[in-house]
Design an enzyme around this catalytic site. Structure first.
Site, PDB file in Angstrom:
ATOM      1  N   CYS A 382       0.841  -1.201   0.000  1.00 27.46           N
ATOM      2  CA  CYS A 382       0.000   0.000   0.000  1.00 27.46           C
ATOM      3  C   CYS A 382       0.876   1.251   0.000  1.00 27.46           C
ATOM      4  O   CYS A 382       1.454   1.580  -1.028  1.00 27.46           O
ATOM      5  CB  CYS A 382      -0.992  -0.045   1.150  1.00 27.46           C
ATOM      6  N   HIS A 508      -3.492  -5.075   0.769  1.00 28.62           N
ATOM      7  CA  HIS A 508      -2.886  -5.526   2.032  1.00 28.62           C
ATOM      8  C   HIS A 508      -2.893  -7.054   2.081  1.00 28.62           C
ATOM      9  O   HIS A 508      -3.769  -7.659   2.705  1.00 28.62           O
ATOM     10  CB  HIS A 508      -3.660  -4.965   3.221  1.00 28.62           C
ATOM     11  N   GLU A 510      -1.216  -8.980   3.761  1.00 29.11           N
ATOM     12  CA  GLU A 510      -0.942  -9.538   5.098  1.00 29.11           C
ATOM     13  C   GLU A 510      -2.198 -10.035   5.801  1.00 29.11           C
ATOM     14  O   GLU A 510      -2.110 -10.810   6.750  1.00 29.11           O
ATOM     15  CB  GLU A 510      -0.210  -8.517   5.975  1.00 29.11           C
TER      16      GLU A 510
HETATM   17  N1  GLN Z   1      -1.911   6.713   2.831  1.00 31.09           N
HETATM   18  C1  GLN Z   1      -2.038   5.934   1.660  1.00 31.09           C
HETATM   19  C2  GLN Z   1      -3.411   6.059   1.031  1.00 31.09           C
HETATM   20  O1  GLN Z   1      -4.335   6.481   1.654  1.00 31.09           O
HETATM   21  C3  GLN Z   1      -1.717   4.487   1.913  1.00 31.09           C
HETATM   22  C4  GLN Z   1      -2.674   3.815   2.850  1.00 31.09           C
HETATM   23  C5  GLN Z   1      -2.170   2.500   3.367  1.00 31.09           C
HETATM   24  O2  GLN Z   1      -0.978   2.224   3.316  1.00 31.09           O
HETATM   25  N2  GLN Z   1      -3.059   1.671   3.896  1.00 31.09           N
HETATM   26  O3  GLN Z   1      -3.586   5.696  -0.114  1.00 31.09           O
END
Ligand code: GLN
Length: 549
Positions: A382, A508, A510
């Site tokens: 992300c 994500h 994970e």
């Molecule tokens: N801050 C970034 C976004 O909003 C990444 C978010 C995250 O890593 N979950 O896209």
């Protein structure tokens, strides 16, 4: 009909209620029962989505986009079932529901009170778990018995046994049995007081699980059983385990699932336990032949719970190749000081996890650059993927001021931007993309090979996206956009074909790794790290400089 187990905690917080509940879940599942789980949290936030991971730990995301407590991660990893937002309820969500009903006039002019209106709403949430077709629902009550905030939950679960029938409910209470060095004794008094407190709310526990750093003797168990009025076999010793994955086996040895089944009237002969899968996991946990050092570069590294699922996913990937994974936590804000750049170069692999806000971002970008230039395997998750993209644009594509519009609104190269910005729409306000989304992987890409699939689904939690205007420029410069949303508009995966492992995902992964089924992206990272470690001299210097936790 669904039967219920309620898990409460006494004496102290952080005793491991979540892991005890999860372990019980695994044991019941290993008896062929269908299990679901739920966490009731006594705080006023409507959900943990707005809570600082540095204080509260990670926000765990479910398939349906629920932003939930990190204990749901333990539940999913242990019982291997996908849960939903229904599996996490907070005081805040209960109150907002009740107050909304009151405003609508649903209570027909009645005085709206904690009892019965709040407790009824809590019971309704618990009862709803019964619609999921589970044989057993395990409900963990957050907080500690004796806390003021917990009282409505305790009252609701007390009433629940009357509603559901005595044989359909089991109360498990977790306490601490401390060892006092000066007297050389383990002490039962805190447990007795905690059970007295629970009883004062009308709940007599059926099972008492005692956390301690040393095993509790049979004599002490009998004393606790006598004082707390439970059968002798219903006091379970939960001694500190070498790994969290040992806990289900330890709990089974102690008879936890047996006593819970007895209380719930579940015939154990009809439901013999098969722990072979879990035993296999534990064999892998302990039979490691080498150690790999995987760095996690983030901004909450002093609170490793902020990256709990990432850490467990790395471990799972290690289990599969019999490698112990030593996690090296690096504070993003301190990169790239000289020592950290050296440290990073000496790692076997790196993860840059997700995050929000600007702090530490330049350090993550510097770390991504070191990984790219020194062929160090890197998985970017992300925000981690976003910094890989920014880094590549700045140093490989000559876009020196490339950035995400999350951090710079004036950048001339907004390679990461809100969807709305990319489409020149200004009034959508950047809503969060949450929960499971499908992605299509390019044939022949590294990610397609790792997943062994070209259609995958991963959970999301972000606002910003790879700016599709730049896709061609990146591809020409060598960074492949190897996975997109089904309509092709959102970039979901990037990879650098010329690098041993330089993969970023907007999702994500994970949240979907399991101890016996590591996630392909983590598996790929750890295999690449293993190859790097093998091709290199022993980590003599490394052991001296790396700070590990
Ligand atoms: N801050 C970034 C976004 O909003 C990444 C978010 C995250 O890593 N979950 O896209």
């Amino acid at each position: 009909m669904t039967k219920y187990v309620f898990v409460t905690g006494g004496v102290s917080s952080s005793l491991g209620k979540g892991l005890t509940a999860s372990s019980l879940g695994r044991l019941l599942k290993s008896r062929g029962l269908k299990v679901t789980m739920c966490k009731l949290d006594p705080y006023l936030n409507v959900d943990p989505g707005t809570m600082n991971p540095g204080e509260h730990g990670e926000v765990y995301v479910t398939d349906d986009g629920g932003e939930t407590d990190l204990d749901l991660g333990h539940y999913e990893r242990f019982i291997d079932e996908s849960l939903s937002r229904m599996s996490n309820t907070t005081t805040g969500s209960i109150y907002s529901k009740v107050i909304a009903k009151e405003r609508r006039g649903d209570y027909l002019g009645k005085t709206v009170q904690v009892i019965p209106h709040i407790t009824d709403e809590i019971k309704e949430r618990i009862r709803r778990l019964g619609t999921l077709g589970a044989d057993v629902a395990i409900v963990e009550i957050g907080g500690t018995v004796g806390d003021m905030e917990i009282i409505p939950f305790i009252e609701a679960i007390r009433q629940f046994r009357r509603d559901a029938g005595r044989n359909n409910v089991c109360y498990v209470h977790l306490t601490l049995v401390p060892y006092l060095a000066p007297s050389g004794e383990q002490k039962t008094k805190p447990t007795q007081h905690s059970v007295t407190e629970l009883r004062s709310y009308g709940i007599q526990p059926d099972v008492i699980v005692c956390r301690s750093d040393q095993p509790i003797s049979d004599g002490l168990k009998r004393k606790i059983a006598l004082m707390c009025d439970v059968p002798n076999g219903a006091v379970i010793s939960a001694v500190d385990a070498p790994s969290i994955y040992d806990i289900p086996l330890n709990m089974h040895e102690e008879g936890l699932d047996r006593i819970v089944c007895e209380t719930l009237g579940i015939d154990q002969n009809e439901r013999p336990i098969d722990l072979s899968t879990w035993q296999e996991v534990v064999r892998h946990v302990h039979n490691t032949t080498r150690t790999l050092r995987i760095g996690i570069i983030g901004k909450y590294v002093t609170m490793p719970d902020a990256y709990l699922s990432v850490a467990e996913s790395i471990r799972h990937a290690g289990f599969a190749i019999n490698a112990k994974t030593e996690l090296v936590w690096l504070e993003a804000e301190r990169v790239p000081s000289e020592i950290d750049s050296q440290r990073i170069r000496q790692l076997d692999g790196i993860v840059i996890p997700g995050g929000f806000g600007e702090r530490g971002v330049e350090g993550m970008i510097a770390a991504a650059r070191i990984a790219r230039e020194h062929n160090i395997p890197l998985l970017g998750i992300c925000l981690g993927m976003q910094v890989m993209v920014i880094e590549f644009a700045r140093h490989q594509m000559g876009l020196a001021d490339a950035h995400s519009t999350e951090f710079s609104l004036t950048t001339g190269a907004p390679v990461i931007a809100l969807m709305e910005e990319q489409m020149d729409i200004t009034d959508l306000g950047g809503t969060m993309r949450l929960g499971a989304c499908p992605a299509m992987l390019a044939e022949g890409s590294q990610v397609a090979a790792l997943y062994d699939a070209t259609v995958v689904s991963e959970r999301h939690r972000h606002r910003y996206e790879f700016n599709s205007r730049f896709v061609e420029d990146f591809e020409q410069a060598g960074l492949r956009c190897s996975g997109t949303s089904p309509d092709g508009r959102l970039v979901e995966f990037v990879e650098l074909p010329s690098h041993p492992y330089f993969i970023g995902t907007q999702a994500h992964p994970e949240f979907k790794s399991r101890p016996d089924r590591p996630h392909p992206l983590f598996q790929g990272l750890v295999i690449a790290a293993d190859q790097r470690a093998e091709g290199r001299a022993p980590h003599l210097l490394l052991a001296e400089v790396v700070e590990t936790k």
